[in-house]
Design an enzyme around this catalytic site. Structure first.
Site, short mmCIF file in Angstrom:
data_model
loop_
_atom_site.label_atom_id
_atom_site.label_comp_id
_atom_site.label_asym_id
_atom_site.label_seq_id
_atom_site.Cartn_x
_atom_site.Cartn_y
_atom_site.Cartn_z
N ASP A 13 0.88 -1.17 0.00
CA ASP A 13 0.00 0.00 0.00
C ASP A 13 0.92 1.23 0.00
O ASP A 13 2.15 1.10 0.10
CB ASP A 13 -0.88 -0.01 1.27
CG ASP A 13 -1.79 1.22 1.38
OD1 ASP A 13 -2.39 1.60 0.36
OD2 ASP A 13 -1.88 1.80 2.48
N SER A 14 0.30 2.41 -0.05
CA SER A 14 1.10 3.64 0.00
C SER A 14 1.56 3.95 1.42
O SER A 14 2.45 4.79 1.61
CB SER A 14 0.24 4.80 -0.49
OG SER A 14 -0.92 4.90 0.32
N CYS A 188 -11.14 2.73 0.35
CA CYS A 188 -9.73 3.04 0.59
C CYS A 188 -9.34 2.24 1.83
O CYS A 188 -10.09 2.22 2.81
CB CYS A 188 -9.55 4.53 0.84
SG CYS A 188 -7.89 4.99 1.41
N1 DGL Z 1 -4.87 3.18 1.06
C1 DGL Z 1 -4.93 3.59 -0.27
C2 DGL Z 1 -6.20 3.29 -1.00
O1 DGL Z 1 -6.83 2.32 -0.66
C3 DGL Z 1 -4.19 4.82 -0.70
C4 DGL Z 1 -4.49 6.12 -0.05
C5 DGL Z 1 -3.52 7.15 -0.63
O2 DGL Z 1 -2.31 6.86 -0.63
O3 DGL Z 1 -3.97 8.18 -1.12
O4 DGL Z 1 -6.58 3.94 -1.93
#
Ligand code: DGL
Length: 270
Positions: A13-14, A188
């Site tokens: 993930d980020s 998210c």
């Molecule tokens: N947790 C991520 C998602 O599900 C990314 C959130 C992000 O880095 O903007 O989209």
């Protein structure tokens, strides 16, 4: 396919959002060993283009495969919605690649909702992936999508259960787009961390749909099919990599996985 059942599962993930997925996997399959990659250096993914997300996701997946992973879990909706097909094409013949969207869509297709809200990053909303797959399965469902770009940075920075998170959530969840929904899809992986606050906003009156447990079950059946489920407790620890070791990542990873976790900073050549 890699069918070494003792090999780890690669998750990325980020930032801290994917830890909600990693935690659900660990709860559901305690014998599995995890290698987590939080691309904190490039957080947030939600404002990046498809091309950039593709590059990051391909590089991280290559790294996880080099580390010997037997499956890749894209624990991020922004990356899942923009890069899943490319990752599947690049690595799908070697190892299973899972995204966080399909298990949620299968869940929805078994329900009788007529109006569902979706909150997610701009990258996910712009991709219109949820609209497309939900329309294919349940054309009568109305999906009301709202980009909520402040939520992931808010969670990543640790603003949870406080005045700031309450105000930001109230602002978004009061938007007209979401009026009259029967369920809210958390699009998210950072949002399960604020599940209780969202549920409280709706007084528990609507269903809040989130990916972690659904993904864990899907991963279990995929590994079972591939005959590579870990079946004994291997005494090797999970590893958590971050491309930049931030304080919040440190804090959240420890909070989620007890204090015994093994954190490492790792730079990929992007
Ligand atoms: N947790 C991520 C998602 O599900 C990314 C959130 C992000 O880095 O903007 O989209």
């Amino acid at each position: 396919m890699i069918n070494d059942s003792s090999a780890p599962i690669g998750i990325f993930d980020s930032g801290v959002g994917g830890l909600t997925i990693a935690k659900a996997i660990k709860n559901y399959m305690p014998y599995e060993r995890l290698i987590y990659f939080g691309d904190t250096l490039h957080f947030p993914y939600g404002d990046k283009s498809r091309e950039i997300l593709e590059k990051y996701s391909l590089d991280i997946s290559r790294f996880l495969i080099k580390e010997g992973c037997k499956a890749i879990v894209i624990a991020c909706n922004s990356a899942s919605s923009n890069t899943f097909l490319s990752l599947k094409e690049a690595f799908g013949d070697k190892i299973p690649v899972l995204n966080v969207i399909d298990p949620v869509v299968s869940y929805i297709s078994e329900k009788n909702y007529t109006k569902i809200g979706l909150i997610a990053t701009r990258a996910t909303i712009k991709s219109q992936v949820y609209e497309k797959v939900i329309k294919n399965n349940r054309p009568e469902v109305q999906l009301c999508s709202l980009a909520t770009p402040l939520l992931a940075p808010m969670v990543e920075e640790g603003f949870v259960n406080d005045k700031i998170s309450t105000a930001v959530l109230r602002y978004y969840l009061n938007q007209e787009t979401l009026y009259g929904i029967e369920a809210l899809l958390l699009g998210c992986t950072h949002y399960p961390i604020i599940f209780e606050e969202i549920d409280r906003f709706y007084n528990g009156k609507i269903d809040i749909i989130q990916a972690p447990d659904l993904l864990a079950k899907k991963l279990h059946s995929t590994l079972k099919e591939e005959k590579c489920l870990a079946n004994t407790n291997i005494l090797t620890e999970d590893i958590f990599y971050a491309s930049a070791l931030t304080e919040t990542f440190n804090h959240n990873a420890k909070l989620f996985f007890s204090s015994k976790i093994f954190l490492k900073e790792h730079h990929l050549k992007f």
